[in-house]
Design a protein around this motif. Structure first.
Motif, mmCIF file in Angstrom:
data_model
loop_
_atom_site.group_PDB
_atom_site.id
_atom_site.type_symbol
_atom_site.label_atom_id
_atom_site.label_comp_id
_atom_site.label_asym_id
_atom_site.label_seq_id
_atom_site.Cartn_x
_atom_site.Cartn_y
_atom_site.Cartn_z
ATOM 1 N N GLU A 95 1.138 25.689 -12.402
ATOM 2 C CA GLU A 95 0.685 25.750 -13.789
ATOM 3 C C GLU A 95 0.261 24.371 -14.304
ATOM 4 N N LEU A 96 1.040 23.346 -13.952
ATOM 5 C CA LEU A 96 0.781 22.002 -14.468
ATOM 6 C C LEU A 96 -0.330 21.275 -13.716
ATOM 7 N N PHE A 97 -0.397 21.488 -12.397
ATOM 8 C CA PHE A 97 -1.281 20.663 -11.569
ATOM 9 C C PHE A 97 -2.230 21.473 -10.693
ATOM 10 N N GLY A 98 -2.312 22.770 -10.952
ATOM 11 C CA GLY A 98 -3.163 23.624 -10.129
ATOM 12 C C GLY A 98 -4.638 23.320 -10.233
ATOM 13 N N ASP A 99 -5.051 22.615 -11.288
ATOM 14 C CA ASP A 99 -6.459 22.240 -11.408
ATOM 15 C C ASP A 99 -6.793 21.011 -10.565
ATOM 16 N N GLU B 206 0.807 -1.219 0.000
ATOM 17 C CA GLU B 206 0.000 0.000 0.000
ATOM 18 C C GLU B 206 0.842 1.273 0.000
ATOM 19 N N TYR B 207 2.154 1.135 0.209
ATOM 20 C CA TYR B 207 3.030 2.310 0.215
ATOM 21 C C TYR B 207 3.823 2.389 -1.084
ATOM 22 N N GLN B 208 3.985 3.615 -1.572
ATOM 23 C CA GLN B 208 4.751 3.858 -2.786
ATOM 24 C C GLN B 208 6.247 3.982 -2.489
ATOM 25 N N SER B 209 6.573 4.490 -1.324
ATOM 26 C CA SER B 209 7.980 4.698 -0.983
ATOM 27 C C SER B 209 8.177 4.579 0.524
ATOM 28 N N VAL B 210 9.438 4.422 0.921
ATOM 29 C CA VAL B 210 9.783 4.353 2.342
ATOM 30 C C VAL B 210 11.086 5.110 2.539
ATOM 31 N N TYR C 124 6.493 14.900 -6.870
ATOM 32 C CA TYR C 124 6.350 13.717 -7.727
ATOM 33 C C TYR C 124 6.259 12.433 -6.916
ATOM 34 N N THR C 125 7.200 12.247 -5.995
ATOM 35 C CA THR C 125 7.221 10.987 -5.254
ATOM 36 C C THR C 125 5.958 10.823 -4.410
ATOM 37 N N LEU C 126 5.498 11.900 -3.793
ATOM 38 C CA LEU C 126 4.304 11.813 -2.946
ATOM 39 C C LEU C 126 3.023 11.756 -3.762
ATOM 40 N N SER C 127 3.056 12.305 -4.981
ATOM 41 C CA SER C 127 1.870 12.205 -5.833
ATOM 42 C C SER C 127 1.647 10.783 -6.322
ATOM 43 N N LYS C 128 2.692 9.953 -6.273
ATOM 44 C CA LYS C 128 2.573 8.560 -6.691
ATOM 45 C C LYS C 128 1.974 7.677 -5.598
ATOM 46 N N GLY C 129 1.995 8.169 -4.334
ATOM 47 C CA GLY C 129 1.431 7.377 -3.252
ATOM 48 C C GLY C 129 2.055 7.706 -1.908
ATOM 49 N N ARG C 130 1.580 7.047 -0.888
ATOM 50 C CA ARG C 130 2.011 7.335 0.476
ATOM 51 C C ARG C 130 3.457 6.885 0.744
ATOM 52 N N LYS C 131 4.117 7.639 1.637
ATOM 53 C CA LYS C 131 5.469 7.311 2.076
ATOM 54 C C LYS C 131 5.420 6.878 3.540
ATOM 55 N N TYR C 132 6.194 5.851 3.877
ATOM 56 C CA TYR C 132 6.339 5.432 5.270
ATOM 57 C C TYR C 132 7.724 5.861 5.731
#
Length: 317
Positions: free
Chosen positions: A245-249, A118-122, A195-203
């Motif tokens: 600009e890229l992700f403000g929406d 369930e975690y993308q990174s640690v 980027y890293t956090l937009s991919k998923g949760r970090k532990y």
């Protein structure tokens, strides 16, 4: 287990290097001394160093893929290219002037991701080494295991820890992550934390992963030596505008922009000239927003607006 078939690589260790002759051997040895029971690869991007770093790296050519750039790419493009070449199921980046301080930390982090899908990174905390003062600060002292999300980052403006080991979908994601090479050339923090956090949760493990050297020197070539607070803010703000600009929406960047702007406004407030230069960097509507944010803090005991504590505040639509 370096040098195995690239199809079986579990971890890609990407090392970004620029004029790290004094430190790169300690960095490389700390990687090679890691206790790992899986195949790994080391990819080093030497970004046109001029101090003899290339000669030091030559001794590791049998244990690492050494890329001596023909043209200086800058930190962001150098790191991006290393990640594009990474073959591992997981990947981590390390700066050539830092070094790993726990010989089991990469095994621990890979094991965690293997067991917790369930975690993308640690990640874990740093030992902060101030070279000028000769002091070391242990950031993990008293910490407990915790989860960190994109909403946490957008709320606090604090990356908190290093990026750590992350699942490798980088090449497959190449059509949507090219922005990581844009914006500030030699400061990756805003883009990479997002980027890293937009991919998923970090532990976050309650221990240290590596020693971060903080170096400020009159003749140094590292980022902290060549950039003033004003220039650091300009890099941060450039990337914040890019993200908005890229992700403000999709995401609300207002707290992050205000937090970073206020932090550097305070740092630069001892000089009228720097404050004028600071304001010239910013967009007019961000200056107005910063003014009202400062007013709010003054009349609310330095506490942020309560809606900022709601994770849903940061997700639009």
């Amino acid at each position: 287990m370096y040098g195995t078939d690239s199809r079986s690589v579990i971890l890609s260790i990407c090392v970004v290097v620029y004029n790290h002759k004094r430190y790169i051997e300690e960095c490389m040895e700390s990687i090679l001394n890691q206790q790992m029971n899986f195949p790994y690869e080391i990819i080093v991007g030497n970004d046109c160093s001029t101090d003899g770093t290339e000669e030091v790296l030559a001794k590791y050519e049998d244990r690492a893929k050494i890329i001596n750039r023909q043209n200086n790419l800058g930190l962001c493009a150098n790191l991006y290219d290393l990640f594009m070449q990474a073959k591992g199921k997981y990947m981590i980046n390390i700066s050539g002037d830092d070094y790993l301080c726990d010989m089991n930390i990469l095994q621990k982090m890979v094991d965690f991701l293997e067991e917790n899908q369930e975690y993308q990174s640690v990640s874990a905390w740093l030992r902060f080494l101030n070279v000028q003062e000769g002091t070391t600060r242990e950031d993990c002292a008293g910490k407990q295991p915790m989860e960190y999300t994109l909403s946490d980052y957008l709320r606090t403006g604090n990356g908190l820890v290093v990026y750590g080991v992350m699942r490798n979908s980088f090449y497959q994601d190449r059509e949507s992550n090219t922005y990581l090479k844009k914006g500030a050339r030699n400061n990756e923090e805003i883009k990479w934390y997002f980027y890293t956090l937009s991919k998923g949760r970090k532990y976050i493990l309650p221990e240290s992963v590596y020693v971060y050297r903080y170096i400020v020197s009159d003749n140094g070539s590292n980022y902290n030596s060549t950039h003033s607070y004003l220039e650091v803010f300009q890099d941060y703000y450039t990337d914040l505008l890019l993200m908005r600009e890229l992700f403000g929406d999709k995401y609300n960047f207002k707290p992050l922009i205000l937090k970073k702007s206020n932090e550097y406004c305070i740092r630069l407030s001892d000089s009228f000239v720097n404050i004028v230069k600071f304001l010239k960097i910013m967009k007019f509507h961000d200056i107005v927003a910063l003014f009202w944010y400062k007013c709010y803090l003054k009349f609310h005991r330095r506490q942020d607006p309560p809606q900022w504590n709601n994770p849903d505040y940061y997700i639009k639509g």
